[in-house]
Design an enzyme around this catalytic site. Structure first.
Site, PDB file in Angstrom:
ATOM      1  N   ASN A 235      41.752  29.428  49.539  1.00  0.00           N
ATOM      2  CA  ASN A 235      43.056  28.785  49.381  1.00  0.00           C
ATOM      3  C   ASN A 235      43.331  27.755  50.476  1.00  0.00           C
ATOM      4  O   ASN A 235      44.471  27.359  50.696  1.00  0.00           O
ATOM      5  CB  ASN A 235      44.173  29.833  49.359  1.00  0.00           C
ATOM      6  N   ARG A 236      42.269  27.334  51.158  1.00  0.00           N
ATOM      7  CA  ARG A 236      42.321  26.186  52.075  1.00  0.00           C
ATOM      8  C   ARG A 236      41.205  25.198  51.744  1.00  0.00           C
ATOM      9  O   ARG A 236      40.936  24.291  52.518  1.00  0.00           O
ATOM     10  CB  ARG A 236      42.161  26.643  53.535  1.00  0.00           C
TER      11      ARG A 236
ATOM     12  N   GLU B  47      54.535  35.180  46.012  1.00  0.00           N
ATOM     13  CA  GLU B  47      54.164  36.268  46.913  1.00  0.00           C
ATOM     14  C   GLU B  47      54.853  37.540  46.426  1.00  0.00           C
ATOM     15  O   GLU B  47      56.077  37.630  46.407  1.00  0.00           O
ATOM     16  CB  GLU B  47      54.591  35.949  48.349  1.00  0.00           C
TER      17      GLU B  47
ATOM     18  N   ARG C  75      39.764  38.784  53.688  1.00  0.00           N
ATOM     19  CA  ARG C  75      40.570  37.775  53.001  1.00  0.00           C
ATOM     20  C   ARG C  75      39.719  36.736  52.268  1.00  0.00           C
ATOM     21  O   ARG C  75      40.025  36.336  51.148  1.00  0.00           O
ATOM     22  CB  ARG C  75      41.453  37.075  54.039  1.00  0.00           C
TER      23      ARG C  75
ATOM     24  N   HIS D  67      42.627  35.695  47.361  1.00  0.00           N
ATOM     25  CA  HIS D  67      42.476  36.375  48.646  1.00  0.00           C
ATOM     26  C   HIS D  67      42.113  37.832  48.372  1.00  0.00           C
ATOM     27  O   HIS D  67      42.853  38.557  47.702  1.00  0.00           O
ATOM     28  CB  HIS D  67      43.755  36.281  49.473  1.00  0.00           C
ATOM     29  N   ALA D  68      40.992  38.261  48.927  1.00  0.00           N
ATOM     30  CA  ALA D  68      40.349  39.500  48.502  1.00  0.00           C
ATOM     31  C   ALA D  68      41.219  40.739  48.691  1.00  0.00           C
ATOM     32  O   ALA D  68      41.253  41.622  47.834  1.00  0.00           O
ATOM     33  CB  ALA D  68      39.029  39.660  49.262  1.00  0.00           C
ATOM     34  N   ARG D  69      41.912  40.829  49.812  1.00  0.00           N
ATOM     35  CA  ARG D  69      42.611  42.066  50.167  1.00  0.00           C
ATOM     36  C   ARG D  69      43.927  42.256  49.420  1.00  0.00           C
ATOM     37  O   ARG D  69      44.545  43.317  49.506  1.00  0.00           O
ATOM     38  CB  ARG D  69      42.884  42.076  51.666  1.00  0.00           C
ATOM     39  N   GLU D  70      44.364  41.251  48.685  1.00  0.00           N
ATOM     40  CA  GLU D  70      45.664  41.298  48.017  1.00  0.00           C
ATOM     41  C   GLU D  70      45.513  41.930  46.635  1.00  0.00           C
ATOM     42  O   GLU D  70      45.626  41.278  45.599  1.00  0.00           O
ATOM     43  CB  GLU D  70      46.255  39.887  47.966  1.00  0.00           C
TER      44      GLU D  70
ATOM     45  N   HIS E  58      49.980  36.009  44.966  1.00  0.00           N
ATOM     46  CA  HIS E  58      49.515  36.473  46.271  1.00  0.00           C
ATOM     47  C   HIS E  58      50.371  37.662  46.701  1.00  0.00           C
ATOM     48  O   HIS E  58      51.333  38.037  46.039  1.00  0.00           O
ATOM     49  CB  HIS E  58      49.639  35.353  47.311  1.00  0.00           C
ATOM     50  N   SER E  59      50.025  38.223  47.831  1.00  0.00           N
ATOM     51  CA  SER E  59      50.904  39.180  48.495  1.00  0.00           C
ATOM     52  C   SER E  59      50.732  38.961  49.999  1.00  0.00           C
ATOM     53  O   SER E  59      49.671  38.517  50.453  1.00  0.00           O
ATOM     54  CB  SER E  59      50.546  40.622  48.113  1.00  0.00           C
TER      55      SER E  59
END
Length: 447
Positions: A266-267, A394, A246, A189-192, A317-318
């Site tokens: 991630n889906r 997370e 994301r 996920h890009a923003r994490e 992840h975060s």
């Protein structure tokens, strides 16, 4: 000689690609509408909230069993208000202009850190600041060429925008097998941003830390994905709304190439595909046209199948400070839930120890703790590939900063994560700081 030439060519390719893409790391678009944070008194499983998510009108920030904090873009605010009011749902605006925080972060990056990065040698990586894709690729290229074959960099996919997805293998070929196979994924996920920071720090420990090489590497073979979503990650460094991106950057409609881009990688994995995901390309949870429709997931699937059954899979992840194990698509636990819980517990204990009790993580099944989501890497690795242990971790924090975790927290976060993974792995191989013959972690040299 041949190995040296291959390393030099790969390093040159990494450098050339990084130089070509560095120009895209610019300030974000001007005059963007505000992005707000709303607290809504419904869980994300509520039909009203699920409909808003599926329609791409809100984006998830944080939630618990009774309420949710969501991102709402200015141009969508009216529709969201009407939908919530019609359903009798209470809500409040908690942050009027989230992009002002993004602008502060971007100003710091542009004004101070570019000078530092221009002076840093390619092999110099620190974990006190967030790094661009150029930095990360330069570092793994240096590891590839300077570790006498212990580190190998494998390009496994090319994205829609032409960036490679790399898997980094770390293995001491001088020690005999069989060995535990460990897969660490970051940056899907890009923003994490904290996720690639943790993943590269772990890579650094395994590849260069004598303690890890002595107590862990003889019994293990590691595979790292530092940035599983390079297009999306690069995009977030533009600032503005892009910082909150994301998905990947694939084009979903060729007739409207700039509208509703991207798939949630991630889906996009093929296990119970579609549960807790969206069929709407405008949604942050868009699952794609089919499983493995994206070059990133398809390439990673191919190499994971070639590697074979894994002993441990972790995707970082975060945010939320939780250690989650399958399943994401149901609240029913898998058959070996007790063992998943036991190994996951090692992570929590180690983090407690190195943080002196200041950082707490929760532990449990993903579906039970966070609500339903399918098509995720950890469920596929566990249910299809046959990984013995699989986790989504997370990272910090619990929601105060969320995806905008400040750089002042990077150092503690990566050290906590390294201690947690070190404890999990040494427990599994029964060698080192958390070996099963030594159960008390209070006096161990973790981290």
């Amino acid at each position: 000689m041949a190995r040296w030439l291959i390393c030099c060519v790969l390093l040159a390719l990494l450098t050339a690609h990084s130089s070509a893409t560095a120009a895209t790391t610019t300030a974000g678009p001007q005059n963007e509408g505000a992005v707000q944070l709303w607290r809504v008194q419904r869980s994300l499983e509520d039909p009203v909230m699920r409909s808003l998510l599926d329609d791409g009108l809100i984006d998830h920030w944080a939630h618990d069993q009774t309420s949710s904090i969501v991102l709402v873009q200015e141009e969508q605010a009216g529709r969201v208000r009407r939908a919530l009011s019609a359903a009798g749902v209470e809500y409040a605006v908690e942050q009027e202009d989230l992009l002002s925080l993004v602008a502060e972060e971007q100003h710091y990056l542009n004004s101070k850190k570019q000078q530092q990065r221009s002076k840093r040698e390619i092999n110099r990586m620190d974990w006190n600041s967030y790094h661009t894709l150029e930095d990360i690729e330069g570092y793994i290229g240096w590891l590839n060429s300077s570790t006498n074959g212990v580190v190998q960099v494998l390009p496994v996919a090319s994205t829609d925008e032409g960036r490679p997805v790399y898997v980094v293998r770390v293995n001491d070929r001088g020690t005999p097998g069989p060995k535990k196979r460990i897969w660490i994924e970051g940056g899907i996920h890009a923003r994490e941003w904290i996720s690639p920071a943790v993943t590269t720090f772990l890579l650094h420990q395994v590849a260069t830390n004598p303690d890890w090489q002595r107590s862990i590497l003889p019994y293990t073979e590691w595979y790292f994905v530092p940035v599983a979503n390079p297009d999306g990650y690069e995009h977030t460094f533009r600032g503005g709304r892009a910082r909150l991106w994301r998905k990947n950057r694939s084009i979903n409609d060729n007739s409207l190439p700039d509208r509703c881009k991207g798939v949630d990688l991630n889906r996009n994995w093929d296990l119970k595909w579609g549960v807790g995901a969206s069929k709407n390309p405008c949604s942050e949870l868009y699952m794609g046209e089919s499983p493995f429709s994206e070059p990133e997931t398809d390439g990673l699937k191919y190499i994971m199948e070639r590697v074979g059954p894994l002993d441990l899979f972790i995707t970082f992840h975060s945010f939320g400070q939780s250690v989650l194990y399958p399943w994401g698509w149901t609240k029913d636990p898998p058959k070996n839930a007790k063992m998943l819980h036991r190994v996951g517990r090692r992570y929590l204990e180690a983090v407690q120890h190195v943080s002196k009790g200041k950082t707490d993580y929760t532990l449990g099944g993903s579906g039970a703790l966070l609500g339903f989501a399918s098509g995720a890497t950890d469920d596929w690795a566990f249910g299809v590939l046959g990984a013995k242990y699989a986790y989504t971790i997370e990272l910090r924090d619990t929601g105060h900063y969320g995806f905008l975790l400040p750089e002042s927290q990077i150092g503690n976060t990566v050290r906590e994560a390294a201690a947690g993974v070190q404890c999990m792995v040494t427990y599994m191989v029964n060698s080192g700081v958390c070996a099963r013959r030594r159960r008390n972690v209070s006096n161990r040299n973790l981290g």
